[in-house]
Structure formats: C-alpha cells, structure tokens
Design an enzyme around this catalytic site. Structure first.
Site, PDB file in Angstrom:
ATOM      1  N   ARG A   1      11.064  12.594   5.961  1.00 26.59           N
ATOM      2  CA  ARG A   1      11.497  11.686   7.020  1.00 26.59           C
ATOM      3  C   ARG A   1      12.549  12.366   7.897  1.00 26.59           C
ATOM      4  O   ARG A   1      13.424  13.061   7.403  1.00 26.59           O
ATOM      5  CB  ARG A   1      12.090  10.411   6.421  1.00 26.59           C
TER       6      ARG A   1
ATOM      7  N   ARG B   1      22.762  18.248   8.603  1.00 29.23           N
ATOM      8  CA  ARG B   1      23.748  17.934   9.641  1.00 29.23           C
ATOM      9  C   ARG B   1      25.167  17.991   9.071  1.00 29.23           C
ATOM     10  O   ARG B   1      26.108  18.378   9.777  1.00 29.23           O
ATOM     11  CB  ARG B   1      23.446  16.576  10.243  1.00 29.23           C
TER      12      ARG B   1
ATOM     13  N   ASP C   1      15.476  11.796  11.075  1.00 31.32           N
ATOM     14  CA  ASP C   1      16.347  10.779  11.668  1.00 31.32           C
ATOM     15  C   ASP C   1      16.089  10.632  13.160  1.00 31.32           C
ATOM     16  O   ASP C   1      15.400  11.453  13.780  1.00 31.32           O
ATOM     17  CB  ASP C   1      17.815  11.153  11.458  1.00 31.32           C
TER      18      ASP C   1
ATOM     19  N   TYR D   1      14.058  23.684   7.701  1.00 32.71           N
ATOM     20  CA  TYR D   1      14.603  23.138   8.944  1.00 32.71           C
ATOM     21  C   TYR D   1      15.262  24.266   9.726  1.00 32.71           C
ATOM     22  O   TYR D   1      15.692  25.270   9.156  1.00 32.71           O
ATOM     23  CB  TYR D   1      15.660  22.073   8.665  1.00 32.71           C
TER      24      TYR D   1
END
Length: 270
Positions: free
Chosen positions: A49, A200, A51, A109
């Site tokens: 998932r 993050r 954001d 990522y």
C-alpha cells in the site's frame, strides 16, 4: 484464473492506494476500470500500500476472474478506462498459490530529493526538497548503521498495522546527480518489508544528518531507542516512489519483478 498486473501511477491526485469511501484512491480507479473491461466486479490485492501523494513505478496486484482474455488485452483494455496518471504496464497469468504480497521476497522504494535554494515548481509533487546543502558521506555513514535485521519501532507510524516492527533492511544506496548547490539526490531502499511511514521517517533522519544537524552516529541511537519520539519528523511523500516487489523467477513474471534479476544487477552493474 488468477492474473498479476504491474501498475504505474502518479500518486499526486489520490488519497493513497487503499480503497476509501471517497473513491479517490488508486485501487478504486483500477478496480472500476477492470470491472468495466471485464463486465463484472473485480476486486484486487496489492503488493504494498502507498500513502497519499506517493507514486509507483511497479505496483503489483492480483485478482481472480472467470473472464478469459489474452494478457495484452487485459493491459490495453483496462488502460482504456483508466485516468491518464494510472496505467497497466503488463499482465501475466499466475498459479492460484501466487499472492502478490505474501509471495514477495523483497520490496524496493526510491526517494528523489531536489537540493536547491528554491522550492520545486515544474516537478512539484514529484520530488522532495531540501534547501540545505547535504553531505553525502555523512548520510551514507548513517545509512550503514541501519542495514540488517532490526527493530524499526523508531521509524514506525502510530497507525502501522504490521505484526512486528522487526524488518531486514538489505540495502540503502545514496547517489548524487549534479554539482553545486543545485542537484538531485536519490535514496534507494530494499527490505523484506517496510513499516507504515518507515521510509519517510528514515528520510527525515538521513536529511537531518546530511545537513549537519546530527552526527551519523545519532541515527544508531534513534534505532536503539525503539521510540518514534527519538526520530526526526516524517518527511514529505512527494519524492517517494514504490519501485516494486521482487519475486522468485518460478512465477514467470517480467524480469524487472524477479529477485534474481535485480540481485544480479546490483552485483554486476552496467
């Protein structure tokens, strides 16, 4: 029949991946397009998932259907009904035991960061931003302390639903493109899995070290604290891209989705 699809999207206009009552999510748009093409309700599961505001270069999903179509038809037919900022890249039939999330061996990522005295404009929403000059060597030294299997509670959002905060962070690669005060940084992460907001929160700490506010050793202290309060604030989602999950080659997915191909690229770069 079970199908796996590779999806690319710009997350700026959406409230993340997961379906919500607003209908403003990538999953909502994708399932609507799939259902229109198949002329029946299609429900999907995703590998990871994302954001609100986070992008994906290869989100992988799977679904079950009785509709018989060629793989290229699922790609082209579904894209016909999708908005311009979401597109199916490939479709591939997989065995019933394949699961896009549980079968993944790793996830990747990349965070793209613009270093500039002026905020982004043309690429607003697609890159993060630092007005401060960043020290690459300091950030790499800090990143090295994070590699391995650790309890990443200090980098975990309060809303995280993961069963365990222990993850194996296999690789952080930090590269700089350009010279002087205006340049672009790329932070690539690979792990078995990630916690909610983990990257993050890692970025917030790495950038704090990069601008000289903390020493590289400080990030080891944050990790050991196992407390979100010990870390820097959560960094902007703007420059975060889900590169995608990696699978065993036995599933027959495209090479960019296979763990062996990715591993070989890291070990023997061009």
């Amino acid at each position: 029949m079970r199908l796996a699809l590779g999806i690319r999207y710009n997350g700026q206009a959406y409230d993340g991946w997961q379906s919500q009552s607003s209908g403003r999510t990538v999953q909502d748009k994708l399932e609507k397009a799939l259902s229109q093409f198949a002329a029946q309700r299609i429900s999907t599961l995703c590998a990871g998932r994302t954001d609100a505001g986070v992008h994906a270069l290869m989100q992988v999903i799977h679904f079950d259907t009785e509709v018989q179509r060629e793989p290229f038809s699922w790609m082209r037919g579904t894209n016909r009904y999708l908005p311009d900022d979401i597109a199916v890249q490939w479709a591939h039939p997989v065995p019933a035991e394949f699961h896009c999330r549980a079968s993944a061996l790793a996830r990747r990522y990349v965070y793209v960061l613009s270093q500039s005295p002026v905020r982004p404009s043309l690429d607003a929403g697609r890159v993060g931003w630092s007005m401060n000059l960043l020290d690459g060597d300091a950030m790499r030294a800090a990143a090295a302390l994070l590699i391995g299997e650790h309890d990443f509670s200090s980098f975990r959002a309060s809303a995280c639903q993961a069963r365990s905060p222990v993850k194996n962070l296999r690789r952080i690669e930090i590269t700089r493109h350009g010279e002087g005060e205006r340049c672009r940084w790329q932070f690539e992460f690979e792990a078995d899995a990630f916690l909610h907001h983990m990257i993050r929160n890692l970025m917030g700490c790495l950038v704090r070290v990069g601008r000289g506010a903390e020493s590289p050793e400080w990030i080891g202290e944050v990790l050991a604290a196992r407390s979100r309060d010990a870390a820097a604030p959560t960094f902007s989602p703007d420059g975060l891209y889900f590169l995608g999950p990696l699978y065993d080659a036995k599933w027959g997915l495209p090479a960019e989705a296979t763990f062996q191909a990715a591993r070989a690229a890291y070990d023997d770069p061009p």
